[in-house]
Write an enzyme that holds these catalytic residues in place. Sequence first.
Site, PDB file in Angstrom:
ATOM      1  N   SER A 231       0.785  -1.143  -0.046  1.00  0.00           N
ATOM      2  CA  SER A 231      -0.048  -0.099  -0.024  1.00  0.00           C
ATOM      3  C   SER A 231       0.823   1.193   0.129  1.00  0.00           C
ATOM      4  O   SER A 231       1.877   1.185   0.435  1.00  0.00           O
ATOM      5  CB  SER A 231      -0.822  -0.026   1.135  1.00  0.00           C
ATOM      6  OG  SER A 231      -1.614   1.187   1.266  1.00  0.00           O
TER       7      SER A 231
ATOM      8  N   LYS B 160      -4.463  -6.501   3.353  1.00  0.00           N
ATOM      9  CA  LYS B 160      -4.386  -5.549   2.435  1.00  0.00           C
ATOM     10  C   LYS B 160      -5.991  -5.318   2.047  1.00  0.00           C
ATOM     11  O   LYS B 160      -6.186  -4.097   1.954  1.00  0.00           O
ATOM     12  CB  LYS B 160      -3.278  -5.887   1.097  1.00  0.00           C
ATOM     13  CG  LYS B 160      -3.552  -4.761   0.168  1.00  0.00           C
ATOM     14  CD  LYS B 160      -3.017  -3.370   0.700  1.00  0.00           C
ATOM     15  CE  LYS B 160      -3.230  -2.380  -0.008  1.00  0.00           C
ATOM     16  NZ  LYS B 160      -3.762  -2.168  -1.252  1.00  0.00           N
TER      17      LYS B 160
ATOM     18  N   HIS C  58      -7.361  -3.257   4.757  1.00  0.00           N
ATOM     19  CA  HIS C  58      -6.711  -1.944   4.679  1.00  0.00           C
ATOM     20  C   HIS C  58      -7.640  -1.177   3.808  1.00  0.00           C
ATOM     21  O   HIS C  58      -7.946   0.006   4.202  1.00  0.00           O
ATOM     22  CB  HIS C  58      -5.502  -2.103   4.409  1.00  0.00           C
ATOM     23  CG  HIS C  58      -4.751  -0.739   3.915  1.00  0.00           C
ATOM     24  ND1 HIS C  58      -5.025  -0.153   2.536  1.00  0.00           N
ATOM     25  CD2 HIS C  58      -4.025   0.109   4.390  1.00  0.00           C
ATOM     26  CE1 HIS C  58      -4.434   1.123   2.287  1.00  0.00           C
ATOM     27  NE2 HIS C  58      -3.758   1.254   3.628  1.00  0.00           N
ATOM     28  N   ASN C  59      -7.848  -1.616   2.583  1.00  0.00           N
ATOM     29  CA  ASN C  59      -8.611  -0.828   1.716  1.00  0.00           C
ATOM     30  C   ASN C  59     -10.206  -0.668   2.057  1.00  0.00           C
ATOM     31  O   ASN C  59     -10.691   0.411   1.829  1.00  0.00           O
ATOM     32  CB  ASN C  59      -8.682  -1.715   0.402  1.00  0.00           C
ATOM     33  CG  ASN C  59      -7.293  -1.422  -0.381  1.00  0.00           C
ATOM     34  OD1 ASN C  59      -6.381  -1.107   0.223  1.00  0.00           O
ATOM     35  ND2 ASN C  59      -7.324  -1.522  -1.813  1.00  0.00           N
TER      36      ASN C  59
ATOM     37  N   GLU D  35      -9.767   2.068   4.639  1.00  0.00           N
ATOM     38  CA  GLU D  35      -9.626   3.227   3.482  1.00  0.00           C
ATOM     39  C   GLU D  35     -11.048   3.757   2.936  1.00  0.00           C
ATOM     40  O   GLU D  35     -11.140   5.083   3.181  1.00  0.00           O
ATOM     41  CB  GLU D  35      -8.740   2.852   2.386  1.00  0.00           C
ATOM     42  CG  GLU D  35      -8.488   3.919   1.374  1.00  0.00           C
ATOM     43  CD  GLU D  35      -7.676   3.420   0.198  1.00  0.00           C
ATOM     44  OE1 GLU D  35      -6.530   2.538   0.594  1.00  0.00           O
ATOM     45  OE2 GLU D  35      -7.922   3.543  -1.116  1.00  0.00           O
TER      46      GLU D  35
END
Length: 476
Positions: free
Chosen positions: A128, A182, A185-186, A189
């Site tokens: 990222s 990941k 994480h998005n 986000e």
Amino acid sequence: APAQIAVTGLAVMGRNLARNLARNGFRVAVHNRSKSRTDALIEEFGHEGEFTPADDLPALVASLEQPRKIIIMVKAGEPTDAVIDELVPLLDEGDIVVDAGNAHFADTRRRENALREKGLHFVGSGVSGGEEGALNGPSIMPGGSPESYAALGPILTKISAHVNGEPCCVHVGPDGAGHFVKMLHNGIEYADMQLIAEAYDLLRQVLGLSPAELADVFRDWNSGDLESFLIEITAEVLSQVDPTTGGPFVDVVLDQAEQKGTGRWTVQVALDLGIPVSGMAEAVFGRSLSGDVVRRSAAAGVLPGPAEAKADVDRDAFIEDVRHALYASKLVAYAQGFDAIRAASEQYDWDIDLGAMATIWRGGCIIRARFLDRIKEAYDRNPALPSLLVDDYFKEAVANGQEAWRRVVATAASVGVPAPGFSAALSYYDGLRAERLPAALIQGLRDLFGAHTYRRVDRDGAFHLDWSGDRTESPA
Ligand code: 6PG
């Protein structure tokens, strides 16, 4: 000397990752399906380190020391499978194939399994930080076997972002664990951005502040608990002037948010895990609604809003309330995100160290933020923490802000400004802390119409009431 690591796929992320490796002193072999990209990389940046250009995959493989380490940076899905299929026959036992794209973790599990059967290591790694991060230090979330990490770790930690001397790269866990984290994480986000957008919208509509004035508000917020990359760039976007009209940039941008899919995956997966991630779900739905031109244009100016669309609030007090609402909602979104990681870790036996995940995200990535230290501290205090929200720091942070948060949600509803992220987060918080939920009524309804049975507060076992007869209760 043979190259130490290879990158195939030299679009901007792959190219920058290769440059980052070279700048850190690693000998990097580089390859791209169309040769022009390889040539361009060597021509423009060849002086940055030791690159070995390769025209095809056999040449790339031949240029590497063993065990070979090859990073694939191509589009998720079929393009990734195509490269793997071409690569595998060229490799020897113990070689390591890294997929650094935004793959779905289920694909990563499948690929890891297939390569393991051939004696190869497959590492699905989250990366990222966009182009900038790939070049100067991304946040890296590698999955795969511990053996593969023993070989890759020294390289990946060196090229990753660092915070207080600590690398933002930790071995997440086996097979799909890295790509799962990941993906989360998005999802976070997405939630973060939705909440920021709601804060902006409320301040603008309720107080009538201009984008330039709002940029100052966000700049100010960035020096407190909310300090983060996304808050920082919010100020930057809001203060931008459109070169054509000379007006605020944000006012000339079409208000339809796009998405490539990782946020949606997060919500889909969380549904399967049975973990409420309402912050992320509202963010994904919010983007979908924004892009639903047909229904928006049928309703805009047609469906009535509240008669009184102005709220009687004090400017500074309301700004402070919105700051609290944003922070509290953000804490809820992170708590939900970490619940999803914990649930997946249990389901797939990944044994993920939750506190370490917060450490990886402190630098390099899109959601980098000061408060991630708080998450790490919370899990240090209690690794078995059932929810971040019951940790002392989080509990107090929300307690401090909750009256403000409630006022903001009430104001949004009364003036007719959508705040799905703020209100869903508040409802989750109130649901979580409730002594008793109306789920009891739902159970009663299910038993009445479908004999689905219910459990009692005072006795073990499942029961059914004879709803159509004499309404006696019997054990199910
Ligand atoms: C990152 C970003 C990166 C990408 C998003 C954008 O961590 O560097 O998350 O992966 O910018 O996937 O996603 P959307 O296009 O779906 O908003």
